[in-house]
Design an enzyme around this catalytic site. Structure first.
Site, short mmCIF file in Angstrom:
data_model
loop_
_atom_site.label_atom_id
_atom_site.label_comp_id
_atom_site.label_asym_id
_atom_site.label_seq_id
_atom_site.Cartn_x
_atom_site.Cartn_y
_atom_site.Cartn_z
N SER A 140 0.84 -1.28 -0.26
CA SER A 140 -0.49 -0.25 -0.24
C SER A 140 0.68 1.09 0.04
O SER A 140 1.87 1.13 -0.01
CB SER A 140 -1.21 0.01 1.11
OG SER A 140 -0.37 0.07 2.60
N CYS A 195 -5.99 2.12 13.24
CA CYS A 195 -6.28 0.92 14.70
C CYS A 195 -4.32 0.33 15.25
O CYS A 195 -4.07 -0.01 15.97
CB CYS A 195 -6.72 -0.16 14.64
SG CYS A 195 -6.14 -1.35 13.91
N GLN A 219 3.37 0.28 -11.17
CA GLN A 219 1.41 0.52 -11.98
C GLN A 219 0.74 1.32 -12.74
O GLN A 219 -0.23 1.11 -13.03
CB GLN A 219 0.29 0.77 -10.10
CG GLN A 219 0.46 1.48 -9.39
CD GLN A 219 1.74 1.97 -8.86
OE1 GLN A 219 2.63 1.32 -8.90
NE2 GLN A 219 1.60 3.31 -8.19
N CYS A 248 -10.33 -2.51 8.26
CA CYS A 248 -10.43 -0.73 9.54
C CYS A 248 -10.92 0.37 7.16
O CYS A 248 -11.25 1.29 7.06
CB CYS A 248 -9.67 0.54 9.81
SG CYS A 248 -9.20 0.14 11.16
N ASP A 270 10.01 2.35 -10.41
CA ASP A 270 9.38 3.21 -9.48
C ASP A 270 8.15 2.98 -10.32
O ASP A 270 7.64 3.36 -11.40
CB ASP A 270 9.90 3.98 -8.57
CG ASP A 270 9.74 4.36 -7.89
OD1 ASP A 270 9.12 3.50 -6.96
OD2 ASP A 270 9.51 5.37 -6.76
N GLU A 271 6.85 2.73 -9.31
CA GLU A 271 5.67 2.95 -9.66
C GLU A 271 4.75 2.24 -10.82
O GLU A 271 5.04 2.56 -11.89
CB GLU A 271 5.60 4.58 -9.85
CG GLU A 271 6.28 5.44 -8.73
CD GLU A 271 4.72 5.70 -7.76
OE1 GLU A 271 3.84 5.00 -7.39
OE2 GLU A 271 5.12 6.61 -6.86
N PHE A 298 2.84 4.33 1.65
CA PHE A 298 3.69 4.73 3.10
C PHE A 298 3.93 3.47 3.29
O PHE A 298 4.45 2.92 4.60
CB PHE A 298 2.13 4.65 3.80
CG PHE A 298 1.50 6.52 3.61
CD1 PHE A 298 1.89 7.58 3.71
CD2 PHE A 298 0.23 6.36 3.29
CE1 PHE A 298 1.80 8.35 2.76
CE2 PHE A 298 -0.12 7.70 2.55
CZ PHE A 298 0.74 8.28 2.19
ZN LIG Z 1 -7.12 -0.82 11.23
#
Ligand SMILES: [Zn+2]
Length: 208
Positions: free
Chosen positions: A18, A150, A93, A182, A90-91, A20
């Site tokens: 993902s 979380c 996608q 989440c 890089d990148e 970060f």
């Molecule tokens: Zn979470």
């Protein structure tokens, strides 16, 4: 053993996860090691606007490495140096679908190909290039971020702004990392309808 990990056999390494999650960081780390081992390294990234030519890859922690900005996957083959041993992308996608065949070709030519990219879009749908590259790669590394809600390990990119474009470039403030629990793949609804219109209408009286 020759003391370093360059092998005359080409292969593909995929670093994905993902936003970060430290993908570019890991890409830079691997390419730096190759440079220290005196291998000839070239790095490519896609042009997301009019920029073209020399640039650099910058990770969220401000690690930098020079990169060539390309208009498409064919540019990688056109600009490849004769003696290049390691290719970083890089990148991945954001490249056209031809990038999968380009990576395969480079690996077949004996090059080490290290690609980094997002595995899923803001809806949690896999990016096709990355899914295919993961299938044909010799090595796959999944990087995990930390869920902004979380604190659990996170593998989804939650979009925080209203847009149904697949690609909206940005980072802090526009996206945050979320875990499976989440993550909300359909937050668009809450932006699409003004609040007053979204209020439930009073139930109509049942005629007697
Ligand atoms: Zn979470």
């Amino acid at each position: 053993m020759n003391g370093y990990h360059y092998s005359p056999l080409g292969h593909i390494e995929v670093i994905c996860g993902s936003m970060f999650s430290g993908k570019s960081e890991e890409l830079i780390r691997r390419l730096r090691r190759a440079q220290i081992a005196r291998q000839r390294v070239m790095i490519f990234k896609p042009a997301l606007d009019d920029r073209y030519g020399e640039d650099e890859i910058v990770s969220h922690s401000q690690q930098r490495i020079p990169a060539f900005v390309t208009r498409g996957s064919a540019d990688i083959l056109d600009h490849l140096g004769d003696r290049t041993q390691v290719v970083g992308i890089d990148e991945v996608q954001f490249f056209d679908s031809g990038v999968v065949e380009v990576c395969n070709r480079l690996a077949n030519m004996g090059l080490r190909v290290v690609v980094a990219g997002l595995d899923q879009d803001y809806r949690g749908v896999p990016f096709e290039n990355v899914a295919q590259l993961m299938a044909i790669a010799e090595y796959v590394t999944k990087t995990l971020a930390v869920c902004a809600r979380c604190g659990a390990p996170a593998n989804r990119s939650q979009r925080l702004i209203a847009s149904d474009e697949r690609i909206v470039v940005g980072a802090s403030g526009m996206y945050e990392a979320r875990c499976r629990r989440c993550f909300d793949p359909e937050p668009q609804a809450q932006f699409a309808i003004p609040l007053e219109q979204a209020a439930p209408t009073a139930p109509t009286q049942k005629p007697d």
